[in-house]
Write a protein that holds these residues in place. Structure first.
Motif, PDB file in Angstrom:
ATOM      1  N   GLY A 119     -57.646   3.954  35.504  1.00  0.00           N
ATOM      2  CA  GLY A 119     -57.815   3.390  34.116  1.00  0.00           C
ATOM      3  C   GLY A 119     -56.583   2.786  33.440  1.00  0.00           C
ATOM      4  N   SER A 120     -56.553   2.950  32.154  1.00  0.00           N
ATOM      5  CA  SER A 120     -55.494   2.214  31.413  1.00  0.00           C
ATOM      6  C   SER A 120     -54.895   2.761  30.292  1.00  0.00           C
ATOM      7  N   ILE A 121     -53.951   2.290  29.663  1.00  0.00           N
ATOM      8  CA  ILE A 121     -53.450   2.753  28.595  1.00  0.00           C
ATOM      9  C   ILE A 121     -53.872   1.541  27.601  1.00  0.00           C
TER      10      ILE A 121
ATOM     11  N   ASP B  51     -51.352   6.499  17.635  1.00  0.00           N
ATOM     12  CA  ASP B  51     -52.375   6.354  18.166  1.00  0.00           C
ATOM     13  C   ASP B  51     -52.395   6.266  19.496  1.00  0.00           C
ATOM     14  N   VAL B  52     -52.877   6.808  20.570  1.00  0.00           N
ATOM     15  CA  VAL B  52     -52.937   6.478  21.901  1.00  0.00           C
ATOM     16  C   VAL B  52     -54.194   6.591  22.262  1.00  0.00           C
ATOM     17  N   THR B  53     -54.850   5.517  22.994  1.00  0.00           N
ATOM     18  CA  THR B  53     -56.222   5.547  23.676  1.00  0.00           C
ATOM     19  C   THR B  53     -55.956   5.389  25.389  1.00  0.00           C
ATOM     20  N   VAL B  54     -56.734   6.002  25.847  1.00  0.00           N
ATOM     21  CA  VAL B  54     -56.600   5.870  27.383  1.00  0.00           C
ATOM     22  C   VAL B  54     -58.102   5.536  27.851  1.00  0.00           C
ATOM     23  N   GLU B  55     -58.280   4.661  28.616  1.00  0.00           N
ATOM     24  CA  GLU B  55     -59.672   4.309  29.258  1.00  0.00           C
ATOM     25  C   GLU B  55     -59.601   4.863  30.660  1.00  0.00           C
ATOM     26  N   VAL B  56     -60.499   5.787  30.777  1.00  0.00           N
ATOM     27  CA  VAL B  56     -60.448   6.239  32.110  1.00  0.00           C
ATOM     28  C   VAL B  56     -61.771   6.202  32.929  1.00  0.00           C
ATOM     29  N   ASP B  57     -61.872   5.870  34.562  1.00  0.00           N
ATOM     30  CA  ASP B  57     -62.923   5.798  35.257  1.00  0.00           C
ATOM     31  C   ASP B  57     -62.763   7.034  36.002  1.00  0.00           C
TER      32      ASP B  57
ATOM     33  N   SER C  51     -63.575   6.405  27.060  1.00  0.00           N
ATOM     34  CA  SER C  51     -62.135   6.339  26.405  1.00  0.00           C
ATOM     35  C   SER C  51     -61.918   7.556  25.628  1.00  0.00           C
ATOM     36  N   PHE C  52     -60.653   8.140  25.719  1.00  0.00           N
ATOM     37  CA  PHE C  52     -60.197   9.145  25.148  1.00  0.00           C
ATOM     38  C   PHE C  52     -58.778   8.751  24.190  1.00  0.00           C
TER      39      PHE C  52
ATOM     40  N   ALA D  59     -64.395  15.879  32.980  1.00  0.00           N
ATOM     41  CA  ALA D  59     -64.678  15.715  34.818  1.00  0.00           C
ATOM     42  C   ALA D  59     -65.065  16.836  35.347  1.00  0.00           C
ATOM     43  N   PHE D  60     -64.598  18.046  34.821  1.00  0.00           N
ATOM     44  CA  PHE D  60     -64.888  19.367  35.728  1.00  0.00           C
ATOM     45  C   PHE D  60     -65.824  20.404  35.372  1.00  0.00           C
TER      46      PHE D  60
END
Length: 161
Positions: free
Chosen positions: A77-79, A101-107, A121-122, A157-158
């Motif tokens: 992913g990416s920041i 504010d921080v957003t992280v895109e996760v695959d 996105s988180f 995820a879990f």
């Protein structure tokens, strides 16, 4: 006899189930790629730090083993956002509180069960007094933000909630 039955059941279910509500097979492996930096104002090392913290979160809260080749589960992913904005304006064009504010895109890719993969996105934030320089509290702010982001990603995820 009851103790024997209880012990047998506990051992049987413990192989695949954790009391935190996490369902993971014992043999699963995982890999976390360094998160790309797409937020221009973010610290240069934020993607590496986030990757390392996600690896630690998974290792400390599951039985998954980190590998570099042919993992069962993959994170990448990416920041994508790292912004500071005023949230509590005061008279005279001044603000009392700023928000990081921080957003992280996760695959998330599950190579064993492809239908369980997702992309999401988180986001999380940290509020601080406008009289404080961000650089003075940046590490503390990122620790608090990352703690929540990592918890959200791990749960997505879990857990099957």
């Amino acid at each position: 006899m009851r103790l024997f039955i209880f012990t047998f059941i506990l051992i049987t279910f413990n192989a695949c189930y954790s009391f935190r509500g996490i369902f993971i097979d014992d043999e699963d492996t995982f890999y976390v790629e360094t998160f790309d930096l797409r937020a221009p104002d973010a610290p240069a090392t934020i993607g590496i730090t986030f990757r390392d913290e996600l690896i630690d979160k998974i290792r400390n809260n599951s039985r998954l083993n980190p590998v570099d080749i042919d993992p069962d589960i993959e994170f990448s992913g990416s920041i994508s956002r790292y912004t500071v904005s005023p949230i509590a304006p005061e008279p005279g064009e001044r603000t009392a509180i700023n928000r990081l504010d921080v957003t992280v895109e996760v695959d998330f890719l599950n190579n064993l069960h492809e239908e369980n993969g997702w992309k999401q996105s988180f986001s999380y934030f940290f509020d601080f007094d406008s009289d404080i320089n961000l650089l003075d509290i940046q590490n503390t702010a990122l620790e608090a933000i990352n703690e929540q982001l990592l918890e959200d990603i791990f749960n997505k995820a879990f857990t099957n909630w």
